[in-house]
Design a protein around this motif. Structure first.
Motif: not given
Length: 231
Positions: A161-164, A172-178
């Motif tokens: 989803p859009p970042q919040s 935050n870890a998932i977004r960085q890994l992705t």
């Protein structure tokens, strides 16, 4: 190798299994940011076993299979293959440091996890193929691992989803890994013809990697049973 990789990915009989590996419930939970920190930490701990130990051995065995004599026309290809595999080794060193850094930054404890059966099966198959298979088969296995991994994290990215500003450490870890794992890599192109038996062997390797990748993702609740600290 370009034509054989397209052939492998286009096998319609494997589509359901490929979807199961690249759209596993673990990945869906990651993409919807509902993955628990323990489950993400468990998976990162398993991935460290794969990346820090099994992968370097796998690449080293493939390097040992590069021929040192043969027709002059093959020499350039052999050098390209060696350069590719060295890049893989350098890359995995950076990769291990990267996800250890992510774990530290976002409070994910990746130590103390029991090695899962899915991890043991995967690393054992890597060792087997690199030991008894041909160099060509090892390169197909390498491509297959990276391709399934790339498509899996592309699936995660498609769900984010859009970042919040209110997102927690795990999100935050998932977004960085992705972000790190959705950049395609470049692999060797070995432009040889393939016999019928060689193609069948590569089809078997592709199917096995897809199967192993599905088993590598931890199931829901598994993190509560897999920590050695609990024993």
């Amino acid at each position: 190798m370009h034509h054989i990789t397209h052939h492998l990915k286009d096998q319609s009989n494997l589509k359901p299994y490929y979807n199961a590996a690249t759209q596993h419930e673990f990945l869906t939970a990651a993409g919807t940011l509902s993955l628990s920190p323990g489950r993400l930490a468990l998976w990162l701990g398993q991935d460290r076993i794969y990346a820090a130990h099994a992968y370097p051995r796998f690449i080293g065995l493939l390097i040992s299979k590069i021929p040192f004599d043969g027709p002059a026309a093959e020499e350039e290809l052999n050098r390209e293959t060696l350069a590719l595999l060295i890049i893989c080794l350098e890359g995995v060193i950076r990769e291990v440091a990267f996800f250890e850094g992510v774990a530290k930054e976002w409070n994910l404890d990746i130590n103390g996890w029991i090695e899962r059966k899915g991890t043991r099966d995967y690393t054992a198959e890597m060792a087997r193929v690199a030991s008894v298979g041909s160099l060509e088969e090892g390169l197909v296995f390498l491509w297959a691992m990276e391709q399934v991994y790339l498509d899996a994290w592309k699936y995660v990215k498609s769900l984010l989803p859009p970042q919040s500003d209110s997102e927690d450490d795990t999100a935050n870890a998932i977004r960085q890994l992705t972000n790190n794992w959705t950049t395609p890599e470049h692999f060797a192109r070995r432009h040889h013809g393939h016999s019928h038996s060689a193609v069948r062997a590569m089809e078997s390797i592709w199917a096995r990697v897809v199967e192993l990748e599905e088993m590598f993702w931890p199931e829901d609740g598994e993190d509560t049973r897999s920590s050695s600290k609990a024993s």
